[in-house]
Design a protein around this motif. Structure first.
Motif, PDB file in Angstrom:
ATOM      1  N   LEU B  18      54.901   5.749 -25.047  1.00 28.24           N
ATOM      2  CA  LEU B  18      55.371   5.751 -26.282  1.00 28.24           C
ATOM      3  C   LEU B  18      55.359   4.296 -26.917  1.00 28.24           C
ATOM      4  O   LEU B  18      55.508   4.122 -28.080  1.00 28.24           O
ATOM      5  CB  LEU B  18      57.021   6.307 -26.061  1.00 28.24           C
ATOM      6  N   VAL B 102      68.397  18.924 -44.622  1.00 27.85           N
ATOM      7  CA  VAL B 102      67.516  20.126 -44.343  1.00 27.85           C
ATOM      8  C   VAL B 102      65.982  20.284 -44.942  1.00 27.85           C
ATOM      9  O   VAL B 102      65.207  20.761 -44.634  1.00 27.85           O
ATOM     10  CB  VAL B 102      68.158  21.471 -44.255  1.00 27.85           C
ATOM     11  N   MET B 103      66.337  19.763 -46.523  1.00 30.42           N
ATOM     12  CA  MET B 103      64.911  19.830 -47.312  1.00 30.42           C
ATOM     13  C   MET B 103      63.787  19.224 -46.990  1.00 30.42           C
ATOM     14  O   MET B 103      64.174  18.034 -46.554  1.00 30.42           O
ATOM     15  CB  MET B 103      65.483  19.790 -48.813  1.00 30.42           C
ATOM     16  N   PRO B 104      62.661  19.531 -46.978  1.00 30.11           N
ATOM     17  CA  PRO B 104      61.667  18.800 -46.490  1.00 30.11           C
ATOM     18  C   PRO B 104      61.389  17.632 -47.452  1.00 30.11           C
ATOM     19  O   PRO B 104      61.508  17.392 -48.805  1.00 30.11           O
ATOM     20  CB  PRO B 104      60.462  19.386 -46.920  1.00 30.11           C
ATOM     21  N   VAL B 106      59.116  15.618 -48.674  1.00 32.88           N
ATOM     22  CA  VAL B 106      58.263  15.466 -49.791  1.00 32.88           C
ATOM     23  C   VAL B 106      58.681  16.461 -51.033  1.00 32.88           C
ATOM     24  O   VAL B 106      58.620  16.060 -52.056  1.00 32.88           O
ATOM     25  CB  VAL B 106      56.870  16.272 -49.192  1.00 32.88           C
ATOM     26  N   ALA B 107      59.425  17.838 -50.622  1.00 34.32           N
ATOM     27  CA  ALA B 107      59.764  18.578 -51.781  1.00 34.32           C
ATOM     28  C   ALA B 107      60.980  17.863 -52.498  1.00 34.32           C
ATOM     29  O   ALA B 107      61.014  17.834 -53.764  1.00 34.32           O
ATOM     30  CB  ALA B 107      60.531  19.604 -51.163  1.00 34.32           C
ATOM     31  N   VAL B 110      59.354  15.049 -54.780  1.00 32.93           N
ATOM     32  CA  VAL B 110      58.793  15.792 -55.897  1.00 32.93           C
ATOM     33  C   VAL B 110      59.834  15.939 -56.978  1.00 32.93           C
ATOM     34  O   VAL B 110      59.688  15.845 -58.148  1.00 32.93           O
ATOM     35  CB  VAL B 110      57.968  16.981 -55.540  1.00 32.93           C
ATOM     36  N   PHE B 196      59.177   5.859 -46.848  1.00 32.08           N
ATOM     37  CA  PHE B 196      57.966   5.761 -47.547  1.00 32.08           C
ATOM     38  C   PHE B 196      57.787   6.836 -48.441  1.00 32.08           C
ATOM     39  O   PHE B 196      57.563   6.630 -49.622  1.00 32.08           O
ATOM     40  CB  PHE B 196      57.020   5.621 -46.470  1.00 32.08           C
ATOM     41  N   ILE B 197      58.117   8.221 -47.982  1.00 30.23           N
ATOM     42  CA  ILE B 197      57.728   9.225 -48.955  1.00 30.23           C
ATOM     43  C   ILE B 197      58.506   9.203 -50.371  1.00 30.23           C
ATOM     44  O   ILE B 197      57.691   9.251 -51.558  1.00 30.23           O
ATOM     45  CB  ILE B 197      57.753  10.331 -48.049  1.00 30.23           C
ATOM     46  N   TRP B 215      51.114   0.921 -46.682  1.00 28.14           N
ATOM     47  CA  TRP B 215      50.274   2.220 -46.995  1.00 28.14           C
ATOM     48  C   TRP B 215      48.922   1.783 -47.955  1.00 28.14           C
ATOM     49  O   TRP B 215      47.980   2.075 -47.453  1.00 28.14           O
ATOM     50  CB  TRP B 215      51.175   3.148 -47.481  1.00 28.14           C
TER      51      TRP B 215
ATOM     52  N   ILE C 140      57.809  13.186 -30.309  1.00 27.38           N
ATOM     53  CA  ILE C 140      58.413  13.306 -29.126  1.00 27.38           C
ATOM     54  C   ILE C 140      59.833  13.236 -28.997  1.00 27.38           C
ATOM     55  O   ILE C 140      60.770  13.852 -28.429  1.00 27.38           O
ATOM     56  CB  ILE C 140      57.457  12.506 -27.917  1.00 27.38           C
ATOM     57  N   LEU C 194      59.720  21.669 -39.099  1.00 29.00           N
ATOM     58  CA  LEU C 194      60.090  21.585 -40.556  1.00 29.00           C
ATOM     59  C   LEU C 194      59.390  20.408 -40.802  1.00 29.00           C
ATOM     60  O   LEU C 194      58.789  20.028 -41.929  1.00 29.00           O
ATOM     61  CB  LEU C 194      61.647  21.482 -40.690  1.00 29.00           C
ATOM     62  N   THR C 198      55.585  19.387 -43.178  1.00 28.59           N
ATOM     63  CA  THR C 198      55.270  19.129 -44.491  1.00 28.59           C
ATOM     64  C   THR C 198      54.976  17.403 -44.364  1.00 28.59           C
ATOM     65  O   THR C 198      55.153  16.701 -45.391  1.00 28.59           O
ATOM     66  CB  THR C 198      56.547  19.025 -45.096  1.00 28.59           C
ATOM     67  N   LEU C 200      53.381  13.848 -44.317  1.00 28.65           N
ATOM     68  CA  LEU C 200      52.395  13.404 -45.337  1.00 28.65           C
ATOM     69  C   LEU C 200      51.583  12.162 -44.701  1.00 28.65           C
ATOM     70  O   LEU C 200      50.308  12.042 -44.964  1.00 28.65           O
ATOM     71  CB  LEU C 200      53.175  12.727 -46.702  1.00 28.65           C
ATOM     72  N   VAL C 201      52.398  11.263 -44.018  1.00 28.16           N
ATOM     73  CA  VAL C 201      51.905   9.977 -43.579  1.00 28.16           C
ATOM     74  C   VAL C 201      50.809  10.309 -42.467  1.00 28.16           C
ATOM     75  O   VAL C 201      49.576   9.783 -42.558  1.00 28.16           O
ATOM     76  CB  VAL C 201      53.040   9.119 -42.920  1.00 28.16           C
ATOM     77  N   GLY C 215      51.386  18.419 -47.267  1.00 31.70           N
ATOM     78  CA  GLY C 215      52.025  17.004 -47.567  1.00 31.70           C
ATOM     79  C   GLY C 215      50.962  16.378 -48.646  1.00 31.70           C
ATOM     80  O   GLY C 215      51.207  16.071 -49.595  1.00 31.70           O
ATOM     81  N   ALA C 235      56.055  22.940 -53.593  1.00 31.68           N
ATOM     82  CA  ALA C 235      57.092  22.359 -52.883  1.00 31.68           C
ATOM     83  C   ALA C 235      58.238  23.327 -52.630  1.00 31.68           C
ATOM     84  O   ALA C 235      58.605  23.239 -51.629  1.00 31.68           O
ATOM     85  CB  ALA C 235      57.487  21.101 -53.746  1.00 31.68           C
ATOM     86  N   ILE C 238      57.113  25.527 -49.393  1.00 29.15           N
ATOM     87  CA  ILE C 238      57.408  25.294 -48.267  1.00 29.15           C
ATOM     88  C   ILE C 238      58.830  24.880 -48.152  1.00 29.15           C
ATOM     89  O   ILE C 238      59.325  25.138 -46.792  1.00 29.15           O
ATOM     90  CB  ILE C 238      56.430  23.802 -48.259  1.00 29.15           C
ATOM     91  N   THR C 239      59.513  24.668 -49.111  1.00 26.34           N
ATOM     92  CA  THR C 239      61.075  24.367 -48.668  1.00 26.34           C
ATOM     93  C   THR C 239      61.626  25.669 -48.022  1.00 26.34           C
ATOM     94  O   THR C 239      62.209  25.866 -47.229  1.00 26.34           O
ATOM     95  CB  THR C 239      61.761  23.983 -50.081  1.00 26.34           C
ATOM     96  N   SER C 242      60.383  26.592 -44.820  1.00 21.97           N
ATOM     97  CA  SER C 242      61.162  25.910 -43.876  1.00 21.97           C
ATOM     98  C   SER C 242      62.576  26.239 -43.457  1.00 21.97           C
ATOM     99  O   SER C 242      62.912  26.426 -42.346  1.00 21.97           O
ATOM    100  CB  SER C 242      61.134  24.298 -44.094  1.00 21.97           C
ATOM    101  N   ILE C 246      64.081  27.694 -39.919  1.00 23.74           N
ATOM    102  CA  ILE C 246      65.426  27.336 -39.303  1.00 23.74           C
ATOM    103  C   ILE C 246      66.344  28.539 -39.245  1.00 23.74           C
ATOM    104  O   ILE C 246      67.218  28.663 -38.002  1.00 23.74           O
ATOM    105  CB  ILE C 246      66.062  26.337 -40.056  1.00 23.74           C
TER     106      ILE C 246
END
Lengths: 337, 260, 258
Positions: B18, B102-104, B106-107, B110, B196-197, B215, C140, C194, C198, C200-201, C215, C235, C238-239, C242, C246
């Motif tokens: 790690l 809970v929401m991703p 990225v979404a 956006v 970052f995102i 980035w 991890i 989840l 999604t 991105l990095v 992403g 978006a 995918i939400t 996800s 869950i």
């Protein structure tokens, strides 16, 4: 200042859908211990919190020595309260917990130290405890700190909410005696909430049995024990056989109560009713032996002193006679359950 | 070897794995060769370069100010609510608080982008800070309520002892809530500092934070010396060390609290 | 009185959440239905996202990467969680927990960047392998901690009790340790699924041409392509996926309990 009398007058309280108190009128006499006894949900803790000023009643009044205290907030009532979970301040030492109420009142320096020390002496905690964190103490020691914290402000009234609920039997016995001793020496009006009838008998000068938001009976422990108002009180405060009236020997219908110890094993005269039965169970309890005797398909319990039991030589399956005096049978007016 | 020893060795191997990439990054940042994996001796050149790197300085100031303002705002707002919410009413507030977690991401990013665009707000410091705060509010609230002591009885106890509301807050509630407050501040600060995102989607032309700068340079290494591999390693090392020192300080604080 | 103070205390939090989270989501929904070019409301973007094979392939590809990540992190971390929960004591346990939680504090971007240089040195270039290594490496701690938390709830001495009843090592793992780990495994899996779905990095930095997952796709649509409608619809899709995963994990978890 021996004894502020606390009087509740027609006190009602409800939480959203639940009615916790339905018109309680009760006097806690000055300088005495009044026990509020009942099962959980009977309203006893609600009544205590109303006495403390932590809850306001929906209706009704609370008087301290005849002065209306209903709207006086908790912080200006001078009551000492010991909470069910003790509510000791976990981030403070024993000393600081006890000192808190004094610091709030502006007591400082030597005076503060003297008063904290006195009250810790009173509850039996010596110097070695002062700097200990309250979380490191045993249950009984925490109990003492909680009591000291409530007493140090020299409250008008002491309110105890199931203070000994989580303790071992022996520790509980000792603390019960101490609560009595301390209360007698300070002559402080005390309201003590519990669901445990043995605790109630041990500390109470006055017992108020509560049920479903009502006070059902008030009296000294002996009065309540010997003359329970209804079957509920009879079986909740002390143990009793609940029998149908005709079986018990009365010439009426309904149910009656008969204390375990009032049933006599193999009586010779001196009783009004006698049955024969078979011993089905024997439980040795130390000073007493409890017997279960089957009489005409009814299970009757009796409590016999150990010596008496030994003298009679009864064993499991023995055929015995049981009897009682009609004067010991407690009948009630109809409608009691 | 017993199964216990086997598990133990395995555990430490994973732990080592790690940290190897991070260690490699730190070591590389002191390598005088600009080529990865070719060791040509120790140098602090890349760090000296950072001193002249005005873009990095701007990014650092932006990251810090946004993280400080966002964490302070979100923790104080969440604390106010967390101390009052109790019992049944908890569920109503919880229902509002969990979706942002809970929401991703990225979404959510956006959504923020589209909302700011719709409103015609110029994207920059303010939009990034507000974007971070949306998420931090939820995290701060959850952190504060998870570590919440049962205050009600303690408050009642303080009141029967004669303490008014203000004094009860100062002497009882605040000291007991402190570990939770520190935790919430540390977590939200770092979430924002390293985010970052959401930053990517809420930032406008010419505005950047440290992660955005890293980035941009990581995607086009070598367009300038500032964006060379090891210069970037030096910058990333500093950001990582900042985050780690906060983490260590936080852990030490928590262990001391727990140990007392 | 109490009621009013509660409202005053909660109001700032609620208003802030409404403004900063819920209002933007209304904008998201709005743009997912609004065709800016034609100036009309339409469900075409959704239809496009779920029928166009380009998008569908990206979604399925991302999902497969996410599932692989979940399985790989679980396989790697279950023994570690078991060691910490069952065998480590006192200082060692605290040390290990600190070691495994510290990476939480370092951002994905930085860890991915650090890994990228190392992989570059050992000859692994951007691509599928680098992508998967990056995913597993970053996630991890997210599976480890929930699994550890469930195992730590095992009653003490239960393994000893099982042994006195004649259970062998295999029995102990399959009948005691793994069942106890189930709640944590599910929570950790849902979390990692989840997040990695999604992500991105990591795909952008480590995946190269194999890194075109949802992403980066959303990034491309919204920030590079100005295709807000499809980006917003994707978006939302995918939400929903996800959140469904869950909910399903939660249902399943309850099913196992009963």
């Amino acid at each position: 200042m021996a004894g502020v009398e606390v009087r509740f007058e027609d006190v009602w309280k409800s939480y959203e859908a639940v009615i916790a108190l339905r018109g309680v009128t009760l006097t806690a006499p000055g300088g005495r211990i009044t026990v509020l006894l009942g099962q959980s949900g009977c309203g006893k803790t609600t009544l205590l919190k109303i006495a403390a000023g932590l809850l306001e009643p929906d209706r009704g009044r609370v008087y301290f020595n005849g002065v209306d205290y209903t709207r006086v907030p908790a912080e200006r009532r001078d009551v000492g309260m010991v909470f069910q979970d003790l509510a000791l301040f976990p981030h403070m030492s024993v000393f600081e917990n006890v000192a808190f109420g004094l610091r709030v009142r502006g007591v400082r320096g030597l005076e503060l130290e003297r008063r904290v020390r006195e009250v810790l002496d009173l509850v039996g905690l010596d110097r070695s405890f002062y700097n200990r964190r309250v979380t490191e103490l045993s249950g009984g020691q925490q109990q003492r700190v909680a009591l000291a914290r409530a007493l140090v402000i020299e409250p008008k009234v002491l309110l105890l909410d199931e203070p000994l609920a989580h303790l071992d039997y022996k520790v509980k016995q000792r603390l019960l005696e101490e609560v009595r001793r301390i209360q007698r020496s300070l002559r402080i009006t005390t309201i003590y909430v519990t669901h445990d009838q043995l605790e109630a008998m041990a500390v109470g000068d006055v017992i108020a049995v509560m049920r479903d938001g009502y006070v059902v009976q008030v009296g000294t422990p002996r009065e309540v024990y010997e003359n329970p108002r209804d079957l509920y009180v009879a079986s909740f405060f002390g143990d009793a056989n609940i029998l149908d009236s005709r079986f018990a020997g009365l010439n009426s219908d309904g149910l009656v109560a008969l204390r375990f110890e009032d049933v006599i094993l193999n009586p010779n005269g001196d009783v009004d009713v006698v049955y024969e039965g078979v011993v089905e169970d024997i439980i040795f309890q130390g000073a007493f032996v409890s017997l279960e005797v089957n009489v005409i398909n009814r299970s009757l319990k009796l409590l016999v002193p150990r010596r008496e039991f030994a003298r009679q030589g009864v064993s499991l399956g023995s055929r015995v006679r049981v009897g009682w005096k009609l004067s010991e049978v407690r009948g009630f007016n109809s409608g009691t359950t | 070897m017993s199964s216990k020893q086997l598990l133990r060795v395995y555990t430490y191997v994973i732990a080592l794995l790690l940290y190897i990439p991070i260690a490699f990054m730190v070591v590389s940042s002191f390598n005088s060769s600009p080529y990865i994996g070719v060791w040509e001796g120790f140098t602090t050149y890349w760090y000296q370069l950072l001193l002249r790197d005005s873009e990095a300085h701007i990014a650092l100031v932006n990251s810090l100010t946004i993280a400080i303002v966002s964490s302070t705002l979100s923790v104080s707002t969440a604390l106010l609510a967390a101390l009052q919410v109790r019992g049944r009413r908890l569920t109503a507030v919880d229902a509002l608080v969990y979706p942002p977690i809970v929401m991703p991401e990225v979404a959510e990013a956006v959504a923020l982008f589209l909302a700011f665009t719709y409103l015609g707000v110029e994207k920059g410091w303010l939009t990034v800070m507000l974007g971070h705060t949306a998420f931090n509010l939820a995290f701060a609230y959850v952190t504060l309520t998870v570590s919440r002591v049962r205050f009600e009885e303690l408050e009642d106890a303080a009141r029967t002892l004669g303490a008014g509301r203000l004094q009860t807050f100062k002497d009882i509630i605040l000291p007991l809530a402190m570990p939770g407050i520190v935790a919430a501040l540390a977590i939200t600060f770092l979430l924002s500092f390293t985010n970052f995102i959401k930053t990517l989607f809420t930032t406008g032309p010419g505005f950047y934070t440290l992660p955005i700068l890293i980035w941009n340079r990581a995607r086009r290494p070598g367009i300038s010396e500032f964006a060379s591999q090891n210069a970037l390693n030096a910058l990333a090392t500093l950001v990582t060390l900042t985050a780690l020192s906060i983490a260590v300080a936080y852990t030490a604080y928590m262990l001391r609290k727990a140990g007392r | 009185m109490v009621q009013r103070s509660l409202v005053i205390a909660v109001a700032p939090l609620v208003v802030a959440l409404l403004l900063l989270f819920y209002a933007p989501n209304i904008a998201l929904v709005y743009y997912s239905f609004y065709d800016r070019v034609r100036g009309v409301f339409t469900i075409d973007f959704y239809l496009d996202v779920i029928t166009n094979t380009v998008y569908l392939n990206v979604i399925l590809y991302s999902l497969s990467i996410a599932v692989t990540t979940v399985l790989a992190t679980l396989a790697l971390t279950l023994p570690v969680a078991a060691y910490i929960a069952l065998y480590s004591r006192g200082f060692e346990r605290i040390l290990l927990l600190v070691i495994f939680t510290t990476p939480f504090w370092i951002d994905f971007l930085l860890r991915a960047w650090a890994l990228k240089s190392l992989l570059y040195m050992v000859g692994v270039r951007e691509g599928f392998l680098a992508l998967m290594v990056g995913m597993v490496y970053d996630y991890i701690p997210f599976t480890l901690l929930p699994v550890y938390a469930s195992l730590a709830r095992m009653p003490p001495h239960i393994v000893d009790v099982a042994r006195t009843l004649g259970a062998g090592s295999l029995d102990i793992w399959t009948r005691i340790i793994i069942p106890y780990a189930v709640p944590g495994v599910l929570v950790g899996s849902a979390l990692v699924l989840l997040m990695s779905f999604t992500e991105l990095v990591i795909p952008s930095l480590l995946g190269g041409v194999r890194g075109f997952t949802v992403g980066p796709l959303i990034y491309t649509l919204i920030l590079a392509g100005d295709d807000w409608g499809r980006g917003a619809a994707l978006a939302i899709v995918i939400t929903v996926l996800s959140v469904l995963s869950i909910v399903l994990a939660y249902r399943r978890f309850k099913g196992w309990l009963l």
